[in-house]
Design an enzyme around this catalytic site. Structure first.
Site, PDB file in Angstrom:
ATOM      1  N   ALA A 139      22.010 -21.017 -13.655  1.00 34.05           N
ATOM      2  CA  ALA A 139      22.490 -20.238 -12.511  1.00 34.05           C
ATOM      3  C   ALA A 139      21.903 -18.823 -12.502  1.00 34.05           C
ATOM      4  CB  ALA A 139      24.016 -20.182 -12.523  1.00 34.05           C
TER       5      ALA A 139
ATOM      6  N   GLU B  55      25.286 -39.132 -23.637  1.00 37.50           N
ATOM      7  CA  GLU B  55      23.852 -38.851 -23.746  1.00 37.50           C
ATOM      8  C   GLU B  55      23.457 -38.613 -25.201  1.00 37.50           C
ATOM      9  OE1 GLU B  55      21.974 -37.707 -19.640  1.00 37.50           O
ATOM     10  OE2 GLU B  55      22.485 -35.917 -20.807  1.00 37.50           O
TER      11      GLU B  55
ATOM     12  N   ALA C 251      23.468 -28.944 -13.947  1.00 38.01           N
ATOM     13  CA  ALA C 251      22.338 -28.098 -13.568  1.00 38.01           C
ATOM     14  C   ALA C 251      22.197 -27.993 -12.054  1.00 38.01           C
ATOM     15  CB  ALA C 251      21.058 -28.654 -14.187  1.00 38.01           C
TER      16      ALA C 251
ATOM     17  N   ASN D  12      20.816 -10.934 -21.618  1.00 35.93           N
ATOM     18  CA  ASN D  12      20.940 -12.262 -22.194  1.00 35.93           C
ATOM     19  C   ASN D  12      20.932 -12.153 -23.714  1.00 35.93           C
ATOM     20  OD1 ASN D  12      21.071 -15.158 -21.588  1.00 35.93           O
ATOM     21  ND2 ASN D  12      19.083 -15.293 -22.597  1.00 35.93           N
ATOM     22  N   LYS D  13      21.581 -13.077 -24.387  1.00 33.54           N
ATOM     23  CA  LYS D  13      21.628 -13.042 -25.850  1.00 33.54           C
ATOM     24  C   LYS D  13      20.264 -13.263 -26.483  1.00 33.54           C
ATOM     25  CE  LYS D  13      26.402 -14.461 -26.705  1.00 33.54           C
ATOM     26  NZ  LYS D  13      27.281 -15.478 -27.338  1.00 33.54           N
TER      27      LYS D  13
END
Length: 403
Positions: A12, A166, A312, A35-36
């Site tokens: 996103a 999955e 997603a 962001n990390k």
């Protein structure tokens, strides 16, 4: 100059930034992306990274290579606090004021849900965690080989939803190969799946869930349905089924079930007294029209939105909508319509490399190799939706060249 701060470079957040840097022309606007890490990773590939099928480098995209440095400043920092009343974000290194804030921090594991979850469970919620899980898997196999024990090697997965199935699908194919590398017979390993619902993949429909269930059972996966996980310790998982408590042995426990809103949003001032963050239909916080929350963190208040699971596709659509809504505000034009998720594509879950289940855009059900092929195509479509051909080339061509 207007300043947009974006928190998080997942599907996103990164979609928002890529769309803004492409569509902003001569506007006096700067963007700070916090962001990390200095990379984005493909979350939909983490189940493959966790079993060694995909390398870390393949799933990771260097942000410095795809961001317009004349427009976007990347900060590798951790967000500690959001103070919306004074338009400020505080990180572990600095404080940032903003004109518009986009919160796209994704979700976190709800470690308070089950005792022992924080200490004894692995997960694939981030690339770092998926890599740790793979390394732990190798260590567990090596230790088992050295121990010469008679009891089987037990791998237990908690959660039979999308992520759990999955991951199990990849495990059933890759685990025998890894065992053979350490000269351990695949017959010495046992995979157990624990799901509290009456079938797996409850987010699909019963028929597709039953197909996936039969495929896994054919591979000798021990599936325990209508079973709740009560506690996790170093070597056992305490479960309840029909009122009976049982302790199952494990050498490796993997949690793929419940997640929650990021702690930073739970402590922010703009949620209601129940702790629930409900957004308006334009993805902004009620009372704070300059704060957008997108991705997996919250749900909108509108009743007309279709009930869809975080994935997603919806994250990318929210990112695009957020960017377009911001552009309208920056240009002092009437804001776009309310956000409505459009199910353009297919909902597909892989059950290994050559098997899967899914619902197409026309509600038609697909299973087997056809579903697996559509899943592979969807990987490319997701990346194209995020950032077009240029971003696609970074993900599918340049990363493979580095390999």
């Amino acid at each position: 100059m207007s300043h947009i701060v974006v928190l998080g470079a997942g599907y996103a957040g990164l979609t928002t930034v890529l769309r803004l840097q492409k569509k902003l022309k001569h506007q006096d606007v700067s963007i700070t992306l916090i962001n990390k890490h200095r990379y984005h990773y493909q979350t939909t590939w983490l189940h493959r990274c966790a079993v060694g099928l995909y390398s870390e480098n393949l799933a990771r995209i260097d942000l410095d290579r795809i961001l317009d440095k004349n427009r976007v400043t990347l900060k590798k920092e951790t967000v500690h606090k959001i103070v919306p009343d004074i338009k400020k974000v505080i990180t572990d290194q600095a404080a940032y004021t903003y004109d518009y804030l986009v919160v796209a921090l994704g979700a976190e594991i709800n470690t308070g849900e089950v005792p022992g979850l924080d200490s004894f469970a692995h997960s694939i919620i981030t690339l770092a965690r998926a890599n740790r899980l793979y390394n732990r898997l190798l260590t567990v196999i090596e230790d088992y080989k050295k121990s010469n024990q008679v009891e089987p090697l037990n791998i237990v997965v908690g959660g039979g939803g999308f992520t759990g199935i999955e991951l199990i699908g990849e495990l059933k194919e890759q685990l025998p190969k890894l065992l053979q590398q350490y000269q351990v017979s695949p017959e010495n390993a046992r995979i157990t799946l624990i799901e509290k619902a009456s079938t797996v993949l409850p987010e699909f429909n019963l028929e597709l869930g039953e197909y996936a269930l039969s495929q896994l059972e054919a591979e000798h996966i021990d599936i325990k349905l209508q079973t709740s996980i009560k506690e996790i310790s170093r070597h056992t998982v305490k479960v309840e089924h029909g009122g009976i408590i049982e302790a199952l042995p494990h050498d490796l426990f993997i949690w793929t079930a419940g997640v929650s809103m990021p702690a930073i949003l739970q402590t922010a001032l703009f949620h209601d007294n129940t702790g629930v963050l409900i957004l308006t239909d334009d993805l902004t916080v009620d009372g704070y029209p300059d704060v957008y929350v997108i991705g997996d963190a919250a749900e909108t208040s509108g009743q007309s939105n279709e009930n869809v699971l975080p994935n997603a596709d919806i994250a990318i659509q929210k990112g695009k909508y957020c960017a377009d809504h911001l552009l309208k505000n920056l240009n002092h034009k009437q804001a776009a319509n309310d956000f409505r998720f459009k199910a353009y594509g297919s909902r597909i879950a892989s059950v290994g490399q050559r098997d899967g289940i899914g619902l197409l855009w026309n509600k038609k059900k697909v299973v087997g190799k056809v579903a697996a092929l559509i899943k592979q195509i969807a990987d490319h479509v997701v990346v194209l939706q995020m950032g077009g051909l240029k971003f696609w080339s970074h993900v599918f061509i340049k990363s493979r060249i580095k390999e």
